[in-house]
Scaffold this motif. Sequence first.
Motif, PDB file in Angstrom:
ATOM      1  N   VAL A  88       0.839  -1.198   0.000  1.00  9.18           N
ATOM      2  CA  VAL A  88       0.000   0.000   0.000  1.00  9.18           C
ATOM      3  C   VAL A  88       0.875   1.250   0.000  1.00  9.18           C
ATOM      4  CG1 VAL A  88      -1.713   1.338   1.287  1.00  9.18           C
ATOM      5  CG2 VAL A  88      -1.899  -1.162   1.174  1.00  9.18           C
ATOM      6  N   GLY A  89       0.588   2.172  -0.909  1.00  7.75           N
ATOM      7  CA  GLY A  89       1.361   3.405  -1.017  1.00  7.75           C
ATOM      8  C   GLY A  89       2.499   3.349  -2.000  1.00  7.75           C
ATOM      9  N   THR A 112      -5.956  -1.935  -4.212  1.00 10.26           N
ATOM     10  CA  THR A 112      -5.498  -2.173  -2.836  1.00 10.26           C
ATOM     11  C   THR A 112      -4.540  -1.093  -2.341  1.00 10.26           C
ATOM     12  OG1 THR A 112      -3.580  -3.509  -3.508  1.00 10.26           O
ATOM     13  CG2 THR A 112      -5.690  -4.644  -3.278  1.00 10.26           C
ATOM     14  N   GLY A 113      -4.411  -0.003  -3.099  1.00 10.61           N
ATOM     15  CA  GLY A 113      -3.570   1.090  -2.634  1.00 10.61           C
ATOM     16  C   GLY A 113      -2.223   1.203  -3.303  1.00 10.61           C
ATOM     17  N   VAL A 114      -1.961   0.377  -4.319  1.00  7.03           N
ATOM     18  CA  VAL A 114      -0.747   0.502  -5.127  1.00  7.03           C
ATOM     19  C   VAL A 114      -1.093   1.321  -6.364  1.00  7.03           C
ATOM     20  CG1 VAL A 114       0.967  -0.730  -6.511  1.00  7.03           C
ATOM     21  CG2 VAL A 114       0.206  -1.686  -4.317  1.00  7.03           C
ATOM     22  N   ASN A 139       7.779   7.595  -4.264  1.00 12.08           N
ATOM     23  CA  ASN A 139       7.161   6.336  -3.867  1.00 12.08           C
ATOM     24  C   ASN A 139       7.384   5.212  -4.881  1.00 12.08           C
ATOM     25  OD1 ASN A 139       6.021   7.419  -1.468  1.00 12.08           O
ATOM     26  ND2 ASN A 139       4.351   8.314  -2.673  1.00 12.08           N
ATOM     27  N   THR A 140       8.114   5.502  -5.952  1.00 19.65           N
ATOM     28  CA  THR A 140       8.330   4.492  -6.990  1.00 19.65           C
ATOM     29  C   THR A 140       9.228   3.379  -6.460  1.00 19.65           C
ATOM     30  OG1 THR A 140       8.146   6.185  -8.714  1.00 19.65           O
ATOM     31  CG2 THR A 140       9.100   4.065  -9.339  1.00 19.65           C
ATOM     32  N   LYS A 141       8.714   2.158  -6.500  1.00 16.72           N
ATOM     33  CA  LYS A 141       9.460   1.008  -5.998  1.00 16.72           C
ATOM     34  C   LYS A 141       9.945   0.087  -7.104  1.00 16.72           C
ATOM     35  CE  LYS A 141       9.065   1.942  -1.583  1.00 16.72           C
ATOM     36  NZ  LYS A 141       8.425   3.282  -1.707  1.00 16.72           N
TER      37      LYS A 141
END
Length: 385
Positions: A88-89, A112-114, A139-141
């Motif tokens: 999430v996030g 779901t918050g992605v 926030n980029t993963k």
Amino acid sequence: MKKVYADNSATSFPKAPGVSDAIKDFLDNVGCNVNRGGYESSYNAALEILATRKQLCKLFNFDEPRNVIFTPGITHSLNMILKGFLKVGDHVITTSMEHNSVMRPLHELSKTGVSYDIAECRSDGSLSVEKVTKLINKNTKAVVMTHASNVCGTILPIYDISELCKKHEVKLIVDSAGTAGVLELDMSCADALAFTCHKGLLAMQGLGGFLIKSDLAERTLPIITGGTGSLSHDIIQPDFLPDKFESGTMNIPAIMGLKVALEYICNVGVRAIHEKEMKHAEKFLSEMSKLSSDVRIVGQNGLSGRIAVISLDFKSMDNAEVASILDRDYGIMTRCGLHCAPMAHKTLKTYPQGTIRFSFGQFNTSEDVEYAVMAVREIVERECN
């Protein structure tokens, strides 16, 4: 009637020599499970599986056999990585040339918050690195992207994107469905590389997997848990590889077939396989370009920056009708439609009609290509003029 299989992007046919023999031999003469039997044949089967992991490491220039995970297919692999890693996030970047095996998991994760953004590719399917750069935020993963389009064969710049990801401490997840076994691939560019076995790896359907670097593996939760044959006294899923991601009974017959296919690919050489396929593509593209008033070559016209996956859009005929004629009157097997990649077709300006895809493989001959050219030419002359 002559039969020509030109749908290798859907699944390769025929398979590598010896694949079916290896599968049959295991089923007829071994048949046991691994990690579930305290006897010699079970141990030997486990060693064969380890040898297959090592062969995949050799193919992709990787040095961690334990980090080679087997799954029922590349769609499972991509779901396991994306849904196990992203929280999430988190924010992820993808491209407009992706298959639904990437897009649908991202769509589900968005509930779901992605969040995710799409780097728009050019109308020939190619990608500018700057398009990805502009989408990176705090926030980029991860960046998840295909190596080559399953629609038009355009190769995307995963090595340049890899350098960008390393600079910004972002993980790169590569979908190699169209290029594993066809292009030389180096795991140094990716944090995870998902593969399928039934296309360029010349093995059977129902088997795939992924290679994953330890840092990403530690941060990825298993989305499927259960029996592994290890730590059976504990209800907690093992946290070591490959067991962390390999719950349930493995498709051992398919792995035995894959081992033989990888040996074949190693002996022939990925570069030689690619060169042969591109000779077929060169001949086909050259002849199709002469029909430009009636047939549009989708994506890149030349050989540079592509694999031997070629999509055609017939200007004055229904593509599905042409594909049917090719099969009915000439015995030529292609794939028509959107190829599970509607966003790619929107990028290529072939939505909603789709295309007819010719995908030539290692076992096609120059005669097959000449026959396909003749068939398309006859259809155009008969139906379009």
